[in-house]
Design a protein around this motif. Structure first.
Motif, PDB file in Angstrom:
ATOM      1  N   PRO A 167       0.925  -1.211   0.159  1.00 58.06           N
ATOM      2  CA  PRO A 167       0.143   0.013  -0.140  1.00 58.06           C
ATOM      3  C   PRO A 167       0.785   1.503  -0.021  1.00 58.06           C
ATOM      4  CG  PRO A 167      -1.002  -1.461   1.436  1.00 58.06           C
ATOM      5  CD  PRO A 167       0.344  -2.060   1.174  1.00 58.06           C
ATOM      6  N   ALA A 168       1.746   1.313   0.697  1.00 62.51           N
ATOM      7  CA  ALA A 168       2.708   2.441   0.646  1.00 62.51           C
ATOM      8  C   ALA A 168       3.429   2.657  -0.762  1.00 62.51           C
ATOM      9  CB  ALA A 168       3.736   2.490   1.875  1.00 62.51           C
ATOM     10  N   LEU A 169       3.922   1.658  -0.973  1.00 57.58           N
ATOM     11  CA  LEU A 169       4.488   1.754  -2.569  1.00 57.58           C
ATOM     12  C   LEU A 169       3.470   2.117  -3.645  1.00 57.58           C
ATOM     13  CD1 LEU A 169       6.787  -1.459  -2.656  1.00 57.58           C
ATOM     14  CD2 LEU A 169       7.466   1.031  -1.991  1.00 57.58           C
ATOM     15  N   PHE A 418       3.613  -2.521 -15.162  1.00 61.85           N
ATOM     16  CA  PHE A 418       4.365  -3.702 -15.200  1.00 61.85           C
ATOM     17  C   PHE A 418       5.988  -3.361 -14.938  1.00 61.85           C
ATOM     18  CE2 PHE A 418       6.306  -7.727 -16.477  1.00 61.85           C
ATOM     19  CZ  PHE A 418       5.737  -8.624 -15.415  1.00 61.85           C
ATOM     20  N   SER A 419       6.277  -2.967 -13.867  1.00 59.05           N
ATOM     21  CA  SER A 419       7.929  -2.700 -13.511  1.00 59.05           C
ATOM     22  C   SER A 419       8.633  -4.042 -13.644  1.00 59.05           C
ATOM     23  CB  SER A 419       8.063  -2.017 -12.463  1.00 59.05           C
ATOM     24  OG  SER A 419       9.472  -2.262 -11.847  1.00 59.05           O
ATOM     25  N   HIS A 420       9.635  -4.171 -14.381  1.00 60.64           N
ATOM     26  CA  HIS A 420      10.200  -5.768 -14.389  1.00 60.64           C
ATOM     27  C   HIS A 420      11.739  -5.646 -14.530  1.00 60.64           C
ATOM     28  CE1 HIS A 420      11.238  -5.452 -18.909  1.00 60.64           C
ATOM     29  NE2 HIS A 420      10.167  -4.923 -18.723  1.00 60.64           N
ATOM     30  N   VAL A 421      12.557  -6.349 -14.867  1.00 65.12           N
ATOM     31  CA  VAL A 421      13.983  -6.507 -14.663  1.00 65.12           C
ATOM     32  C   VAL A 421      14.886  -5.136 -15.195  1.00 65.12           C
ATOM     33  CG1 VAL A 421      14.143  -8.954 -14.166  1.00 65.12           C
ATOM     34  CG2 VAL A 421      14.252  -7.940 -16.468  1.00 65.12           C
ATOM     35  N   ASN A 422      14.210  -4.448 -16.098  1.00 63.22           N
ATOM     36  CA  ASN A 422      14.996  -3.557 -16.657  1.00 63.22           C
ATOM     37  C   ASN A 422      14.716  -2.061 -15.940  1.00 63.22           C
ATOM     38  OD1 ASN A 422      12.261  -3.108 -17.421  1.00 63.22           O
ATOM     39  ND2 ASN A 422      12.966  -2.832 -19.762  1.00 63.22           N
ATOM     40  N   ASP A 423      13.949  -2.036 -14.760  1.00 66.62           N
ATOM     41  CA  ASP A 423      13.470  -0.908 -13.927  1.00 66.62           C
ATOM     42  C   ASP A 423      14.420  -0.769 -12.803  1.00 66.62           C
ATOM     43  OD1 ASP A 423      12.273   1.382 -12.788  1.00 66.62           O
ATOM     44  OD2 ASP A 423      10.433   0.062 -12.199  1.00 66.62           O
ATOM     45  N   PHE A 426      12.392  -1.900  -9.454  1.00 67.51           N
ATOM     46  CA  PHE A 426      12.079  -3.131  -9.521  1.00 67.51           C
ATOM     47  C   PHE A 426      13.349  -3.812  -8.471  1.00 67.51           C
ATOM     48  CE2 PHE A 426      13.219  -7.803 -10.459  1.00 67.51           C
ATOM     49  CZ  PHE A 426      11.862  -8.531 -10.576  1.00 67.51           C
ATOM     50  N   TRP A 427      14.666  -3.267  -8.851  1.00 65.54           N
ATOM     51  CA  TRP A 427      15.513  -3.985  -7.827  1.00 65.54           C
ATOM     52  C   TRP A 427      15.826  -3.553  -6.527  1.00 65.54           C
ATOM     53  CZ3 TRP A 427      17.349  -8.430 -10.099  1.00 65.54           C
ATOM     54  CH2 TRP A 427      17.349  -8.405 -11.173  1.00 65.54           C
ATOM     55  N   LEU A 428      15.190  -2.289  -6.391  1.00 71.62           N
ATOM     56  CA  LEU A 428      15.176  -1.620  -5.116  1.00 71.62           C
ATOM     57  C   LEU A 428      14.220  -2.243  -4.219  1.00 71.62           C
ATOM     58  CD1 LEU A 428      15.144   2.281  -5.869  1.00 71.62           C
ATOM     59  CD2 LEU A 428      16.830   1.101  -4.597  1.00 71.62           C
ATOM     60  N   THR A 440       9.135 -10.721  -6.417  1.00 68.89           N
ATOM     61  CA  THR A 440       8.905  -9.261  -6.860  1.00 68.89           C
ATOM     62  C   THR A 440       7.999  -9.113  -7.864  1.00 68.89           C
ATOM     63  OG1 THR A 440      11.454  -9.230  -5.957  1.00 68.89           O
ATOM     64  CG2 THR A 440      10.296  -7.221  -7.386  1.00 68.89           C
ATOM     65  N   ILE A 441       8.007  -9.987  -8.934  1.00 69.00           N
ATOM     66  CA  ILE A 441       7.109 -10.008 -10.013  1.00 69.00           C
ATOM     67  C   ILE A 441       5.665 -10.045  -9.482  1.00 69.00           C
ATOM     68  CG2 ILE A 441       6.130 -10.949 -12.121  1.00 69.00           C
ATOM     69  CD1 ILE A 441       9.175 -11.482 -12.738  1.00 69.00           C
ATOM     70  N   LYS A 442       5.423 -11.152  -8.650  1.00 67.31           N
ATOM     71  CA  LYS A 442       4.143 -11.324  -8.171  1.00 67.31           C
ATOM     72  C   LYS A 442       3.518 -10.235  -6.921  1.00 67.31           C
ATOM     73  CE  LYS A 442       4.875 -15.698  -6.994  1.00 67.31           C
ATOM     74  NZ  LYS A 442       4.695 -16.863  -6.128  1.00 67.31           N
ATOM     75  N   SER A 443       4.331  -9.591  -6.505  1.00 71.20           N
ATOM     76  CA  SER A 443       3.818  -8.350  -5.568  1.00 71.20           C
ATOM     77  C   SER A 443       4.208  -7.164  -6.537  1.00 71.20           C
ATOM     78  CB  SER A 443       4.693  -8.426  -4.307  1.00 71.20           C
ATOM     79  OG  SER A 443       6.194  -8.594  -4.419  1.00 71.20           O
ATOM     80  N   TRP A 444       5.139  -6.572  -6.641  1.00 69.02           N
ATOM     81  CA  TRP A 444       5.606  -5.312  -6.887  1.00 69.02           C
ATOM     82  C   TRP A 444       5.075  -5.032  -8.304  1.00 69.02           C
ATOM     83  CZ3 TRP A 444       6.721  -0.342  -6.704  1.00 69.02           C
ATOM     84  CH2 TRP A 444       7.299   0.077  -7.592  1.00 69.02           C
ATOM     85  N   SER A 445       5.556  -5.966  -9.368  1.00 65.43           N
ATOM     86  CA  SER A 445       5.267  -5.666 -10.630  1.00 65.43           C
ATOM     87  C   SER A 445       3.703  -5.766 -10.960  1.00 65.43           C
ATOM     88  CB  SER A 445       5.901  -6.879 -11.347  1.00 65.43           C
ATOM     89  OG  SER A 445       7.307  -6.744 -11.383  1.00 65.43           O
TER      90      SER A 445
END
Length: 466
Positions: A167-169, A418-423, A426-428, A440-445
């Motif tokens: 939610p914060a993100l 859809f933020s993924h590995v080139n963002d 995503f890595w942060l 990370t894909i199943k949550s953030w992306s």
């Protein structure tokens, strides 16, 4: 002789500020190849977006058959105007955000809201915190600032870090993509000549339900798919007793909302007050983004700096240290303006606008799709916004004020898809939360995707009633 040859090329109009008469058979490959070069340099060779955007602009002009002198003219014109209109705002925003963080004002907002929330309402409180903190701050700065709070809240409430953190993100990301004075929306507003006040008002209307859906609601499901405890980071921040005094919650909120209130005041004055009246003249001045943010920074020096017991040297040091980290952001945004101007001056933007006009498809949907494609390819929300705005700028000239503002929001919604590995974001998130790539894909992306699609749907619905 060289000058005579250049004068025969269909590029003289470029230097004069009009689109040259270049066949579509050259313009389309020029645009596609320019964007392809931009994507490959960023994704494959990890070249800095500033250099990639510069080389992409040169590629567009070369393939279109424009002389390099005129291409450089267009690029530097776009670079300079964007740096002047947006770069100053980014610098002022960074100063304000640094004062908010260093004074403890951000911590005061967070602690006050969290302290008044129960276990069930914590995700909603965290969404509010993310949105409030995200209003004046860049996403990366807000993310780093909120991480200790997210982990502390997760540990104390014994909830998954995903349940509390998503939610914060969502609040941070929605503000970044939809609400000025963030760089992306400001660049789009400048490129499309949108009304700042109208865009700000629409942006807040779209952002609130979007955050609710992509934040607390989606977090319930994401926490089931990715159930991880808070990492053992920032363990020492259980108390802020040793960090000195803080400005009060009321004073901090007043300071944070000052630039928003001033910009909204200008928008209302433009609608309700007559031209030439004292109220309209004053509000038009103080509601200009540069003046509104300048007033906010000056106010923060006293309300936040003095409220935290900071001396003049400490305040000056905080302001000075804020500028180094955002130098790269300013260069990227300005280079995006140069790339945009090259697209406009060669006539590529007008070609796309003419095609969209005759396609019968929704302009807002197409604006979103263009931003989505660039976002997926480059990983940068800012690059997606400035490039899509440049492509669609000619189309905005014939649209109403409300439609142009909604186009800005459609582009902004597409830019976070859809933020993924080139963002970098995503890595942060992956590293801070201690997740695997799949998690990370199943949550953030997926959260970013829900946010993007929800934003588009709300923009389309808003278009039906305004």
């Amino acid at each position: 002789m060289t000058a005579d040859l250049f004068s025969l090329l269909p590029t003289s109009a470029l230097a004069a500020g009009a689109a040259p008469d270049i066949p579509a058979g050259r313009l389309v490959p020029a645009a596609l190849l320019g964007i392809a070069v931009l994507v490959v340099l960023i994704v494959r060779f990890k070249l800095h977006p500033f250099l990639s955007l510069t080389l992409g602009a040169l590629t567009v002009g070369a393939v279109a058959g424009v002389s390099m002198a005129d291409v450089l003219d267009s690029y530097t014109k776009g670079f300079g105007s964007t740096a002047a209109s947006v770069g100053i705002l980014i610098a002022l925003g960074a100063m304000f955000g640094k004062l908010l963080a260093d004074s403890g004002g951000a911590d005061e907002i967070v602690d006050t809201i969290i302290g008044r929330s129960g276990t069930r309402s914590l995700p909603w409180a965290m969404a509010a915190v993310g949105a409030i903190i995200g209003l004046p701050m860049f996403f990366e700065i807000g993310l780093v600032l909120l991480m200790p709070v997210i982990f502390l809240v997760a540990r104390r409430s014994q909830q998954s870090v995903i349940r509390v953190g998503i939610p914060a993100l969502a609040g941070l990301s929605a503000m970044h993509g939809l609400v000025p004075p963030h760089p992306g929306p400001l660049v789009a507003i400048d490129a499309l000549k949108a009304n700042l006040g109208v865009t700000l008002g629409f942006g807040i209307l779209v952002a609130i339900p979007t955050i609710a859906l992509a934040g607390p609601w989606f977090a319930r499901f994401a926490a089931r798919w990715v159930d991880v405890p808070a990492p053992d980071l920032f363990e020492g921040r259980e108390s802020d007793d040793d960090n000195g005094p803080r400005p009060s919650f009321g004073v901090t909120m007043l300071t944070v909302l000052t630039p928003v209130v001033l910009m909204m005041g200008k928008a209302l004055a433009d609608i309700l007050a007559g031209k030439g009246t004292a109220a309209r003249t004053v509000l038009d001045f103080v509601g200009t983004p540069l003046i509104a943010l300048l007033i906010a920074v000056l106010l923060a020096m006293f309300t936040l700096g003095r409220g935290a017991g900071m001396g003049i040297k400490q305040v000056s040091s905080s302001l000075e240290s804020s500028l180094g980290p955002i130098a790269g952001i300013i260069l990227i945004v300005a280079a995006g303006g140069g790339f945009k101007q090259t697209l406009v001056d060669t006539g590529i933007g007008q070609l796309v606008a003419d095609w969209i006009s005759g396609s019968g498809l929704s302009v807002l949907l197409l604006a979103w799709l263009v931003a989505v494609l660039i976002r997926l390819a480059t990983g940068s929300a800012t690059v997606a916004t400035v490039t899509a705005s440049g492509i669609l700028a000619p189309l905005a000239a014939g649209m109403s004020t409300n439609e142009v503002s909604l186009m800005v929001l459609a582009i902004g919604a597409g830019s976070v898809f859809f933020s993924h590995v080139n963002d970098a974001g995503f890595w942060l998130v992956k590293e801070f939360f201690g997740l695997k790539v799949g998690q990370t894909i199943k949550s953030w992306s997926l959260m970013e995707t829900v946010l993007s699609v929800t934003g588009l749907v709300l923009v389309l619905l808003l278009n039906l009633v305004v």
